[in-house]
Design an enzyme around this catalytic site. Structure first.
Site, short mmCIF file in Angstrom:
data_model
loop_
_atom_site.label_atom_id
_atom_site.label_comp_id
_atom_site.label_asym_id
_atom_site.label_seq_id
_atom_site.Cartn_x
_atom_site.Cartn_y
_atom_site.Cartn_z
N SER A 36 25.82 11.31 4.24
CA SER A 36 24.69 10.41 4.04
C SER A 36 25.10 8.99 3.63
O SER A 36 24.40 8.04 3.94
CB SER A 36 23.72 11.02 3.02
N TYR A 37 26.21 8.86 2.92
CA TYR A 37 26.60 7.51 2.50
C TYR A 37 27.93 7.03 3.07
O TYR A 37 28.23 5.86 3.03
CB TYR A 37 26.70 7.45 0.98
N VAL A 75 33.68 11.56 5.18
CA VAL A 75 34.25 12.63 4.36
C VAL A 75 35.61 13.00 4.96
O VAL A 75 35.72 13.25 6.16
CB VAL A 75 33.33 13.88 4.32
N ASP A 111 16.37 16.62 -1.74
CA ASP A 111 16.73 16.53 -0.32
C ASP A 111 17.40 17.83 0.13
O ASP A 111 18.43 17.82 0.80
CB ASP A 111 17.65 15.33 -0.09
O1 3AM Z 1 30.09 16.71 10.18
P1 3AM Z 1 30.30 18.15 9.85
O2 3AM Z 1 29.06 18.96 9.91
O3 3AM Z 1 31.46 18.80 10.54
O4 3AM Z 1 30.15 19.75 6.30
C1 3AM Z 1 30.13 18.37 6.05
C2 3AM Z 1 30.00 17.55 7.30
O5 3AM Z 1 30.73 18.17 8.31
C3 3AM Z 1 31.49 17.92 5.56
O6 3AM Z 1 31.56 16.54 5.86
C4 3AM Z 1 30.69 16.27 6.94
C5 3AM Z 1 29.77 15.13 6.55
O7 3AM Z 1 28.97 15.49 5.47
N1 3AM Z 1 31.64 18.10 4.14
C6 3AM Z 1 30.96 17.45 3.18
N2 3AM Z 1 31.34 17.90 1.97
C7 3AM Z 1 32.30 18.83 2.19
C8 3AM Z 1 33.08 19.69 1.34
N3 3AM Z 1 32.94 19.65 0.03
C9 3AM Z 1 32.49 18.96 3.57
N4 3AM Z 1 33.37 19.82 4.11
C10 3AM Z 1 34.07 20.60 3.24
N5 3AM Z 1 33.94 20.55 1.91
#
Ligand code: 3AM
Length: 538
Positions: free
Chosen positions: A17-18, A21, A129
């Site tokens: 969202s921001y 990752v 959310d």
């Molecule tokens: O874009 P995708 O769906 O592959 O699952 C989250 C998402 O993946 C992953 O980062 C992407 C953007 O939010 N994500 C976020 N936090 C995470 C975490 N703690 C993570 N994946 C693994 N561990």
């Protein structure tokens, strides 16, 4: 690639969202983490506040079903938030692949989410959310999940964790906010209506997630933000559920969660204590200890020849042991030896309980009837809930429905059922009378036709009470109020409006228990359990 002190960034996972990752590794411990990099430049004042908010909240939260924030750093360009890594991906991806899940799996997931929500609530935090994209999976790798979408053994390993508190904020009970946030399909109607809203929006979102997991799509699937907003504003949204697919308890919970008017929505308290969720018997590290203590009590009762109490204690112990055996623990694996010990304990206690049940002549009723009875107790809880919010008409409606259903069951069944399950009907009646008096006082200015309608509701109840009185007069049993009945009366001891713990217990023998660990097609396992006759009931 951004630089984060003490971490080696591996690769980009995706965009949240921001910000981006990354998967990363902690240099000294080699722990795998997820790092969210938020460019400071791109943040408006509002988002900046949200990020600081997210960080301060996440730092304090630690729970098995919440993504743990381990650390955070910042430099001139970015804020870096370091999270535990969740290798199973998002719940959203799994829903896309599997479409819908058997009720038992959904129930297990919901228990995990409810447990996290209770923790958030206790810490005065609302998420605001909640959606499947913000629920991550751990305990299993995404690839294993992909290869085992029909395997119970795979689902048994899934641990859900609530993530992304970017929109969440501390809310005291009466604080509410009025800015537009969230994701349209999961967003509560009061947000679209631009009304003030509060933490109850999370209950709506959970309702939508529950709906989607059960039926394979969200209720407002395919509608745009503006179409949804218009529909809510014109009061044109009526959520209906495909019928005859699910248990009565599951429908009851869906019904309670997906109420357009937040005042009519199930309360947090009733949500956490709803028997479909049954947080009390959820597998936890102390479940085994609790069960052992209860068994000790049961044995004690048995030696004192107090067989009925012994029976109810054996059964209560089983309510802790069975989910533990079926689902294991979220935080630590149960060894093969312990699993075998559990299995033996369950079989032993089942046999004891069954013998005691026969000895005491405790009634055995089928699961459908039991669910009906449970739904009556739920209606009474809702009625009390509405009354406590001064929503007297709604409360009377629930009382009326409960009395209608009670009457039907009492007419169709023998006095034993009436005695065991409807001893409280006098009390309900008195409560309904009080609510009615308040309702009438409130309605003094209005036409009398409405009052007559409410009057009729009480007549139905009166009929049910008479039936009950006839029974108790003619009953030959001296023990007209068995001890478990008293338990029903004081479900949580401290929570009078809480749900009565009226739970179903299914007969399981060695063979069926062994199936629990088979890596066979999940739907087959589901069928085996669903078709089982009831052994005994609480
Ligand atoms: O874009 P995708 O769906 O592959 O699952 C989250 C998402 O993946 C992953 O980062 C992407 C953007 O939010 N994500 C976020 N936090 C995470 C975490 N703690 C993570 N994946 C693994 N561990």
């Amino acid at each position: 690639m951004p630089k984060v002190d003490g971490y080696q960034l591996n690769h980009l996972i995706g965009k949240g969202s921001y910000g981006h990752v990354f998967r990363a590794e902690k240099k000294i411990s080699h722990e795998i983490v997820a790092i969210k990099c938020i460019p400071l430049k791109s943040l408006s004042k509002n988002s900046h506040d949200n990020i600081i908010n997210e960080i301060s909240i996440l730092k304090q939260l630690k729970h098995d079903f919440i993504v743990q924030m381990l650390d955070f750093q910042w430099d001139k360009a970015f804020v870096y938030m370091i999270f535990e890594f969740c290798p199973g991906g998002e719940l959203a991806s799994i829903i896309r692949l599997k479409r819908s899940f058997p009720e038992e799996i959904v129930q297990h997931f919901l228990q995990q989410l409810a447990s996290a929500m209770k923790y958030l609530r206790d810490n005065n935090v609302a998420h605001l959310d909640l959606k499947p994209q913000n629920i991550l999976i751990t305990g299993i790798h995404f690839v294993q999940l992909l290869n085992g979408l029909n395997s119970f053994k795979v689902w048994r390993q899934v641990i859900l964790k609530i993530a992304d508190f970017g929109f969440s904020q501390h809310l005291t009970n009466d604080e509410s906010v009025d800015s537009l946030r969230g994701s349209p399909l999961y967003m509560a109607p009061e947000i679209f209506k631009r009304q003030k809203y509060d933490a109850r929006v999370d209950l709506w979102s959970i309702g939508i997630i529950l709906y989607e997991c059960l039926f394979g799509r969200t209720p407002l699937h395919g509608m745009s933000m503006s179409e949804i907003a218009q529909a809510y504003q014109r009061n044109k949204v009526h959520i209906e559920f495909p019928k005859n697919k699910l248990s009565e308890l599951c429908y009851d919970l869906l019904n309670g969660l997906l109420r357009i008017d937040p005042e009519m929505r199930i309360s947090f308290g009733n949500f956490f204590s709803h028997p479909f969720i049954d947080l009390e018997h959820m597998p936890m590290v102390d479940s085994f200890k609790k069960a052992k203590n209860i068994i000790a009590k049961a044995i004690d009762f048995e030696t004192k020849s107090e067989y009925k109490s012994a029976f109810y204690n054996f059964r209560e112990a089983l309510l802790y042991l069975m989910p533990l055996y079926r689902w294991g623990l979220p935080t630590q694996p149960i060894s093969v030896k312990k699993q075998e010990q559990l299995r033996k304990m369950i079989v032993e206690n089942m046999e004891k309980a069954e013998k005691l049940q026969q000895k005491c002549g405790i009634i055995n009723i089928d699961s459908k009837l039991l669910q009906e009875i449970q739904s009556i107790y739920n209606l009474i809880d809702r009625a009390r809930d509405f009354a406590s919010k001064n929503l007297y008409s709604e409360s009377l409606d629930k009382f009326e429905l409960a009395f209608d259903k009670s009457l039907k069951i009492m007419k169709e069944n023998d006095s034993k059922i009436r005695n065991e399950f409807f001893g409280e009907i006098n009390e309900w009646m008195t409560e309904a009378e009080t609510v009615k008096a308040k309702y009438l006082a409130e309605q003094q200015q209005q036409t009398s036709s409405k009052e007559i309608a409410k009057e009729e509701k009480i007549f139905v109840a009166q009929e049910a009470i008479e039936l009950y009185h006839n029974d108790t007069k003619s009953s030959t049993t001296t023990d007209s109020k068995p001890d478990w009945y008293l338990k029903l009366k004081e479900p949580e001891k401290s929570n009078l409006s809480g749900h009565s713990k009226l739970l179903i217990h299914k007969k399981v023998d060695d063979k069926k228990l062994d199936k629990t660990n088979d890596d066979n097609d999940y739907n087959n396992v589901d069928n085996v359990v669903d078709n089982e006759p009831l052994c005994f009931v609480q």
